[in-house]
Design a protein around this motif. Sequence first.
Motif, mmCIF file in Angstrom:
data_model
loop_
_atom_site.group_PDB
_atom_site.id
_atom_site.type_symbol
_atom_site.label_atom_id
_atom_site.label_comp_id
_atom_site.label_asym_id
_atom_site.label_seq_id
_atom_site.Cartn_x
_atom_site.Cartn_y
_atom_site.Cartn_z
ATOM 1 N N ARG A 1 39.036 -59.941 35.391
ATOM 2 C CA ARG A 1 37.769 -60.590 35.964
ATOM 3 C C ARG A 1 37.821 -60.104 37.305
ATOM 4 O O ARG A 1 36.867 -59.839 37.854
ATOM 5 C CB ARG A 1 37.472 -61.832 35.754
ATOM 6 N N HIS A 2 38.807 -60.374 38.029
ATOM 7 C CA HIS A 2 38.962 -60.005 39.285
ATOM 8 C C HIS A 2 38.527 -58.546 39.775
ATOM 9 O O HIS A 2 37.795 -58.007 40.446
ATOM 10 C CB HIS A 2 40.075 -60.233 40.135
ATOM 11 N N GLN A 3 39.374 -57.765 38.806
ATOM 12 C CA GLN A 3 39.034 -56.154 39.127
ATOM 13 C C GLN A 3 37.692 -55.879 38.637
ATOM 14 O O GLN A 3 37.180 -55.076 39.406
ATOM 15 C CB GLN A 3 40.020 -55.503 38.017
ATOM 16 N N VAL A 4 37.089 -56.313 37.609
ATOM 17 C CA VAL A 4 35.799 -56.142 37.180
ATOM 18 C C VAL A 4 34.811 -56.413 38.449
ATOM 19 O O VAL A 4 34.025 -55.662 38.611
ATOM 20 C CB VAL A 4 35.313 -56.791 35.966
ATOM 21 N N ALA A 5 35.024 -57.606 39.084
ATOM 22 C CA ALA A 5 34.074 -57.959 40.083
ATOM 23 C C ALA A 5 34.145 -57.105 41.315
ATOM 24 O O ALA A 5 33.160 -56.602 41.967
ATOM 25 C CB ALA A 5 34.607 -59.667 40.613
ATOM 26 N N LEU A 6 35.478 -56.654 41.626
ATOM 27 C CA LEU A 6 35.860 -55.403 42.678
ATOM 28 C C LEU A 6 34.987 -54.380 42.451
ATOM 29 O O LEU A 6 34.365 -53.789 43.145
ATOM 30 C CB LEU A 6 37.082 -55.394 43.194
ATOM 31 N N MET A 7 35.010 -53.917 41.149
ATOM 32 C CA MET A 7 34.466 -52.756 40.634
ATOM 33 C C MET A 7 32.954 -52.725 40.836
ATOM 34 O O MET A 7 32.224 -52.028 41.367
ATOM 35 C CB MET A 7 34.840 -52.112 39.194
ATOM 36 N N ALA B 1 31.258 -54.809 42.897
ATOM 37 C CA ALA B 1 30.743 -54.947 44.288
ATOM 38 C C ALA B 1 30.873 -53.354 45.058
ATOM 39 O O ALA B 1 30.046 -53.262 45.710
ATOM 40 C CB ALA B 1 31.974 -55.776 44.902
ATOM 41 N N ALA B 2 31.793 -52.549 44.388
ATOM 42 C CA ALA B 2 31.990 -51.308 44.878
ATOM 43 C C ALA B 2 30.737 -50.323 44.493
ATOM 44 O O ALA B 2 30.310 -49.519 45.147
ATOM 45 C CB ALA B 2 33.408 -50.702 44.460
ATOM 46 N N THR B 3 30.083 -50.812 43.410
ATOM 47 C CA THR B 3 28.911 -49.923 42.926
ATOM 48 C C THR B 3 27.666 -50.724 43.039
ATOM 49 O O THR B 3 26.771 -50.228 42.305
ATOM 50 C CB THR B 3 29.348 -49.414 41.569
ATOM 51 N N ALA B 4 27.643 -51.731 43.807
ATOM 52 C CA ALA B 4 26.293 -52.524 43.658
ATOM 53 C C ALA B 4 25.226 -51.779 44.338
ATOM 54 O O ALA B 4 25.601 -50.977 45.415
ATOM 55 C CB ALA B 4 26.689 -53.797 44.541
ATOM 56 N N ALA B 5 23.990 -51.997 43.626
ATOM 57 C CA ALA B 5 22.962 -51.200 44.047
ATOM 58 C C ALA B 5 22.354 -51.997 45.447
ATOM 59 O O ALA B 5 21.377 -51.274 46.077
ATOM 60 C CB ALA B 5 21.874 -51.365 43.150
ATOM 61 N N THR B 6 22.403 -53.069 45.721
ATOM 62 C CA THR B 6 21.887 -53.912 46.930
ATOM 63 C C THR B 6 23.073 -54.600 47.602
ATOM 64 O O THR B 6 24.219 -54.765 47.277
ATOM 65 C CB THR B 6 20.864 -54.932 46.531
ATOM 66 N N PRO B 7 22.877 -54.702 49.071
ATOM 67 C CA PRO B 7 23.872 -55.526 49.699
ATOM 68 C C PRO B 7 23.699 -56.965 49.264
ATOM 69 O O PRO B 7 25.027 -57.594 49.162
ATOM 70 C CB PRO B 7 23.128 -55.628 51.185
ATOM 71 N N GLN C 1 27.616 -58.768 47.932
ATOM 72 C CA GLN C 1 27.870 -59.841 48.572
ATOM 73 C C GLN C 1 28.133 -60.880 47.338
ATOM 74 O O GLN C 1 29.119 -61.438 47.402
ATOM 75 C CB GLN C 1 26.798 -60.410 49.505
ATOM 76 N N SER C 2 27.488 -60.822 46.112
ATOM 77 C CA SER C 2 27.516 -61.945 45.265
ATOM 78 C C SER C 2 28.896 -61.459 44.290
ATOM 79 O O SER C 2 29.713 -62.106 44.169
ATOM 80 C CB SER C 2 26.327 -61.604 44.139
ATOM 81 N N HIS C 3 28.989 -60.202 44.142
ATOM 82 C CA HIS C 3 30.188 -59.628 43.390
ATOM 83 C C HIS C 3 31.601 -59.897 44.210
ATOM 84 O O HIS C 3 32.618 -60.263 43.675
ATOM 85 C CB HIS C 3 30.183 -58.291 43.005
ATOM 86 N N ASP C 4 31.252 -59.662 45.603
ATOM 87 C CA ASP C 4 32.534 -59.868 46.495
ATOM 88 C C ASP C 4 32.903 -61.471 46.211
ATOM 89 O O ASP C 4 33.930 -61.832 46.485
ATOM 90 C CB ASP C 4 32.170 -59.478 48.095
ATOM 91 N N GLY C 5 31.849 -62.281 46.481
ATOM 92 C CA GLY C 5 32.088 -63.776 46.310
ATOM 93 C C GLY C 5 32.872 -63.937 45.150
ATOM 94 O O GLY C 5 33.656 -64.768 45.001
ATOM 95 N N THR C 6 32.481 -63.538 44.004
ATOM 96 C CA THR C 6 33.057 -63.792 42.759
ATOM 97 C C THR C 6 34.300 -63.492 42.730
ATOM 98 O O THR C 6 35.296 -64.123 42.180
ATOM 99 C CB THR C 6 32.098 -62.957 41.518
ATOM 100 N N ALA C 7 34.814 -62.126 43.307
ATOM 101 C CA ALA C 7 36.118 -61.723 43.317
ATOM 102 C C ALA C 7 37.084 -62.679 44.100
ATOM 103 O O ALA C 7 38.033 -62.959 43.858
ATOM 104 C CB ALA C 7 35.997 -60.294 43.908
ATOM 105 N N ARG C 8 36.265 -63.018 45.064
ATOM 106 C CA ARG C 8 37.336 -64.029 46.135
ATOM 107 C C ARG C 8 37.562 -65.426 45.288
ATOM 108 O O ARG C 8 38.811 -65.916 45.373
ATOM 109 C CB ARG C 8 36.557 -64.380 47.449
#
Length: 56
Positions: free
Chosen positions: A9-15, A17-23, A27-34
């Motif tokens: 789940r951490h890896q998916v959240a990082l991926m 975040a890397a391909t997110a369409a908006t800032p 930010q949301s996916h980065d928070g989930t990864a953290r």
Amino acid sequence: MDLNDLLHRHQVALMRAATAATPQARQSHDGTARCYENKIVSLRTMLGASGRMVTA
């Protein structure tokens, strides 16, 4: 959740975040990864695992 599930789940959240369409999405996916990273660190500590997580 077991460690493998958390790592996945951490890896998916990082991926995501890397391909997110908006800032905001990034930010949301980065928070989930953290959040997952914190859970992984806690579980590894509880299990007596050594080393630390490497994040992007």
